[in-house]
Design an enzyme around this catalytic site. Structure first.
Site, short mmCIF file in Angstrom:
data_model
loop_
_atom_site.label_atom_id
_atom_site.label_comp_id
_atom_site.label_asym_id
_atom_site.label_seq_id
_atom_site.Cartn_x
_atom_site.Cartn_y
_atom_site.Cartn_z
N ASP A 132 0.85 -1.20 0.00
CA ASP A 132 0.00 0.00 0.00
C ASP A 132 0.88 1.23 0.00
O ASP A 132 2.01 1.21 0.53
CB ASP A 132 -0.92 0.02 1.23
CG ASP A 132 -1.97 -1.07 1.18
OD1 ASP A 132 -2.44 -1.38 0.08
OD2 ASP A 132 -2.31 -1.62 2.25
N ASP A 166 -7.21 -1.27 -4.45
CA ASP A 166 -8.26 -0.94 -3.49
C ASP A 166 -9.20 0.12 -4.06
O ASP A 166 -10.43 0.04 -3.92
CB ASP A 166 -7.65 -0.41 -2.18
CG ASP A 166 -6.80 -1.44 -1.47
OD1 ASP A 166 -7.09 -2.64 -1.61
OD2 ASP A 166 -5.86 -1.04 -0.77
#
EC number: 3.4.23.36
Length: 201
Positions: A132, A166
């Site tokens: 991430d 995401d």
């Protein structure tokens, strides 16, 4: 008919490729926890990795990690089937493209959790960590003291660190929720009343 399949699957492939390029660059050029700010203190690349679901959520340690990865693979198979079904039965193009976004996001994170452990030599197959990097802490403050449970505690919006995969999933789901009436509308035939039949006679 081939064109109907080409656009959504090409869109998904492009997002998957872009997601993996960004993750590979971040992993190769940043150290864990490093930040590269492009919007002051409100927007930055922040390198982190997580073992669980979207936005860094965790679930059940190593066993949960394996179960989650396998569940993702099964879910992707279901999404692919659904996407083909929607295209074949000529559902709304917006719905098809949003399902393609969800597929791209799911595949993007599956690649991490399935192969990154082996690729970067820190975990066996299916135990990789998801990379991430996007972090947008737009607002910071403190909850009012009178608020139950959270009174006086600091808060931050938007706290989770996320990736392109995401984002694709969230956009796809949100758009389907917003436009569900348009995507799933169907014609209801008018029912003739007994009186109308008497008039016709």
């Amino acid at each position: 008919m081939k064109a109907a399949y080409t656009k959504p699957f090409l869109t998904a492939a492009f997002i998957i490729l872009a997601d993996q390029i960004i993750k590979t660059w971040v992993h190769s050029h940043m150290y864990m926890g490093e930040e590269i700010r492009f919007f002051g203190s409100h927007g930055m690349l922040h390198y982190t990795e997580n073992n669980g679901m979207a936005f860094g959520m965790e679930w059940g340690g190593d066993a949960g990690k394996l179960a989650l990865t396998l569940f993702r693979i099964v879910a992707v198979c279901g999404i692919v089937y659904s996407l083909v079904y929607l295209i074949k039965h000529k559902y709304h193009r917006g719905l098809v493209m949003n399902v393609a976004l969800i597929l791209a996001g799911a595949v993007g994170n599956i690649i991490d959790s399935t192969f990154y452990g082996i690729m970067y030599k820190y975990a066996p197959l299916f135990h990789g960590r998801v990379v991430d990097m996007f972090y947008f802490p737009l607002f910071r403050g403190t909850y009012p003291s009178w608020l139950p449970f959270f009174g006086g505690e600091p808060f931050e919006f938007f706290r989770p660190v996320f990736n392109l995969a995401d984002s694709a999933i969230c956009v796809g789901v949100i758009m389907i929720l917003i436009y569900q009436k348009r995507y799933f509308k169907h014609e209801v035939p008018e029912l003739s009343s007994p009186n109308s039949e008497m008039v016709e006679e």
